[in-house]
Design a protein around this motif. Structure first.
Motif, short mmCIF file in Angstrom:
data_model
loop_
_atom_site.label_atom_id
_atom_site.label_comp_id
_atom_site.label_asym_id
_atom_site.label_seq_id
_atom_site.Cartn_x
_atom_site.Cartn_y
_atom_site.Cartn_z
N LYS A 16 34.82 33.36 47.84
CA LYS A 16 35.81 33.28 46.76
C LYS A 16 36.45 34.65 46.52
O LYS A 16 37.66 34.75 46.32
CB LYS A 16 35.16 32.76 45.48
CG LYS A 16 35.00 31.24 45.48
CD LYS A 16 34.38 30.74 44.19
CE LYS A 16 34.42 29.22 44.14
NZ LYS A 16 33.59 28.69 43.04
N ALA A 17 35.61 35.70 46.54
CA ALA A 17 36.13 37.05 46.34
C ALA A 17 37.09 37.43 47.47
O ALA A 17 38.18 37.98 47.25
CB ALA A 17 34.97 38.04 46.26
N LYS B 239 40.45 35.56 47.24
CA LYS B 239 41.29 36.14 46.19
C LYS B 239 42.04 37.35 46.75
O LYS B 239 43.26 37.50 46.59
CB LYS B 239 40.40 36.56 45.02
CG LYS B 239 41.09 36.58 43.68
CD LYS B 239 40.06 36.78 42.59
CE LYS B 239 40.77 37.03 41.27
NZ LYS B 239 39.82 37.21 40.17
N GLN B 240 41.28 38.19 47.46
CA GLN B 240 41.84 39.42 48.05
C GLN B 240 42.89 39.07 49.10
O GLN B 240 43.98 39.63 49.11
CB GLN B 240 40.69 40.23 48.67
CG GLN B 240 41.05 41.67 49.00
CD GLN B 240 41.56 42.43 47.78
OE1 GLN B 240 40.93 42.47 46.74
NE2 GLN B 240 42.77 43.02 47.90
N ALA C 99 46.04 37.80 47.60
CA ALA C 99 46.75 38.91 46.94
C ALA C 99 47.47 39.79 47.96
O ALA C 99 48.60 40.23 47.72
CB ALA C 99 45.76 39.74 46.13
N LYS D 143 51.89 33.45 51.94
CA LYS D 143 50.99 33.19 50.81
C LYS D 143 50.49 31.74 50.77
O LYS D 143 49.30 31.49 50.70
CB LYS D 143 51.69 33.54 49.50
CG LYS D 143 50.81 34.42 48.60
CD LYS D 143 51.48 34.67 47.29
CE LYS D 143 51.08 35.94 46.58
NZ LYS D 143 50.51 37.07 47.25
N GLU E 261 46.67 30.65 51.30
CA GLU E 261 46.00 30.01 50.16
C GLU E 261 45.38 28.68 50.57
O GLU E 261 44.23 28.38 50.24
CB GLU E 261 47.01 29.81 49.02
CG GLU E 261 46.37 29.47 47.70
CD GLU E 261 47.34 29.52 46.53
OE1 GLU E 261 46.92 29.14 45.42
OE2 GLU E 261 48.51 29.94 46.72
N GLN F 239 42.29 29.29 52.78
CA GLN F 239 41.15 29.78 52.00
C GLN F 239 40.54 28.65 51.14
O GLN F 239 39.33 28.51 51.05
CB GLN F 239 41.56 30.97 51.12
CG GLN F 239 41.96 32.22 51.90
CD GLN F 239 40.85 32.73 52.80
OE1 GLN F 239 39.68 32.76 52.41
NE2 GLN F 239 41.19 33.12 54.02
N ASN F 240 41.43 27.87 50.53
CA ASN F 240 40.94 26.75 49.71
C ASN F 240 40.14 25.75 50.53
O ASN F 240 39.14 25.20 50.06
CB ASN F 240 42.11 26.04 49.01
CG ASN F 240 42.65 26.87 47.84
OD1 ASN F 240 41.99 27.81 47.40
ND2 ASN F 240 43.84 26.53 47.36
#
Length: 375
Positions: free
Chosen positions: A299-300, A303-304, A307, A314, A318, A321-322
């Motif tokens: 999760k960390a 987020k990175q 960002a 993006k 996203e 990662q999800n």
């Protein structure tokens, strides 16, 4: 009167149907649903038989009764889509209170149903004449000559349809497990047959349109000798997965865990061990603790990465990662279910667990005034 749509007909949630099928473990023979609606019981039974490497259409013969013509059409369509054939009778002659439309009393290997609960105004004389009441009629209002609550008519029918090795599984209003008067007398006779097999309490919010708590009942006319005078009670009211604010269900692993308790009660340890092996394969040595740590890091990192991503990338990053996070969360849930099971039953030793399961003897049930309420 708990009605979720016209005439008390409502859709049976898939996880309840799967639970019925998992406990009955149909393999071949005649199956009847005398309140078959759109045919969910047939479809899930077909899936179960096919998944076990057999052909449902050659192994099983499906019979249904459904009063509402439209639902009967849906049922036939639903079955056809899943490659199943069945004989469905609809209209007035399909009213199970007054007709055994397929003439199947005493002939079924399996009976499965989610009948309408708490139906009133059933004509006592017609019901009596239609038979299938091995334990007699429930309470009759002498003035109107009507049965005020038909739950025990259904329960009697499900039993009466079974042959000498048949199994039944059905959904019933929770109130029926300890209702009084004539119902209690019928329940006593039923318990004394030794054919009540498993009772499961289900929590609220399993139905799509109403928050009614219900129970699952199971009969087995051919129980092992060592559990002949016993009944397995499972209180699953606190065991479920929240789908959303108004809906709960059992996941695939939760269904298999509940099924495992039944397997241990039946002395089928090898089936329990097969489930543990499936968990081992799915988890590949990962534990709740290691997975929680991995998820935290993931999760960390996600987020990175999001960002740091450029504007055009993006959305894609996203989504990637999800997907990774969702997969990890899924595995973590599997690990939690594995822990839930093995902390209680280890290598496959049944034991009564306070607030979850108990094997009671007929004598113990008698001491509780023939109540069949798991809690």
């Amino acid at each position: 009167r708990a009605v979720a749509s016209d005439d008390g007909v409502f859709f049976t949630p898939k996880s309840l149907v799967k639970m019925l099928v998992n406990v009955l473990e149909p393999s071949q023979g005649v199956m009847l649903d005398p309140a078959c609606g759109s045919g969910g019981m047939f479809v899930q039974t077909g899936d179960f038989v096919n998944q076990n490497g057999m052909n449902a259409n050659t192994q099983m013969t499906f019979f249904g009764q459904e009063k509402v013509e439209y639902n009967a059409q849906l049922c036939l369509m639903n079955m056809a889509v899943h490659g199943l054939n069945g004989r469905i009778i609809s209209g007035d002659e399909a009213n199970s209170f007054y007709h055994d439309a397929h003439n199947l009393a005493g002939k079924c290997d399996y009976v499965m149903a989610n009948p309408p609960f708490n139906v009133d105004k059933v004509k006592a004389e017609s019901a009596s004449a239609a038979g299938r009441l091995p334990f007699g009629l429930p309470g009759v209002n002498q003035k109107t000559k009507e049965i005020g609550n038909a739950n025990y008519l259904w329960i009697s029918y499900f039993y009466a349809y079974l042959n000498d090795h048949g199994r039944a599984g059905f959904v019933m209003a929770s109130s029926a497990t300890d209702s009084a008067n004539k119902d209690r007398d019928i329940r006593e006779k039923l318990v004394r047959t030794g054919d009540v097999d498993v009772m499961v309490s289900v929590g609220n919010n399993f139905f799509y349109t109403l928050s009614l708590p219900c129970s699952l009942w199971f009969f087995d006319r051919n129980k092992n000798a060592d559990i002949r005078d016993k009944v397995l009670f499972i209180d699953a009211r606190n065991y479920y997965t929240v789908v959303d604010r108004t809906l709960n269900e059992w996941t695939e692993w939760q269904l298999r865990n509940l099924q495992a308790i039944v397997h241990l009660y039946r002395g089928e340890t090898e089936k329990y061990k097969a489930l543990v092996a499936d968990y081992d394969k799915a988890l590949n040595g990962q534990t709740v603790a290691t997975l929680e740590e991995t998820l935290h890091k993931q999760k960390a990192e996600a987020k990175q990465r999001i960002a740091d991503a450029s504007r055009k990338d993006k959305k894609r990053i996203e989504a990637e990662q999800n997907a990774k996070i969702a997969e990890l969360e899924d595995t973590l849930e599997t690990a939690r279910q594995y822990e839930w099971l093995t902390e209680k039953f280890g290598d496959g030793e049944y034991k009564d667990i306070l607030g979850l399961c108990k094997i009671a003897t007929i004598q113990e049930i008698e001491e509780k005034n023939y109540s069949l309420t798991p809690g």
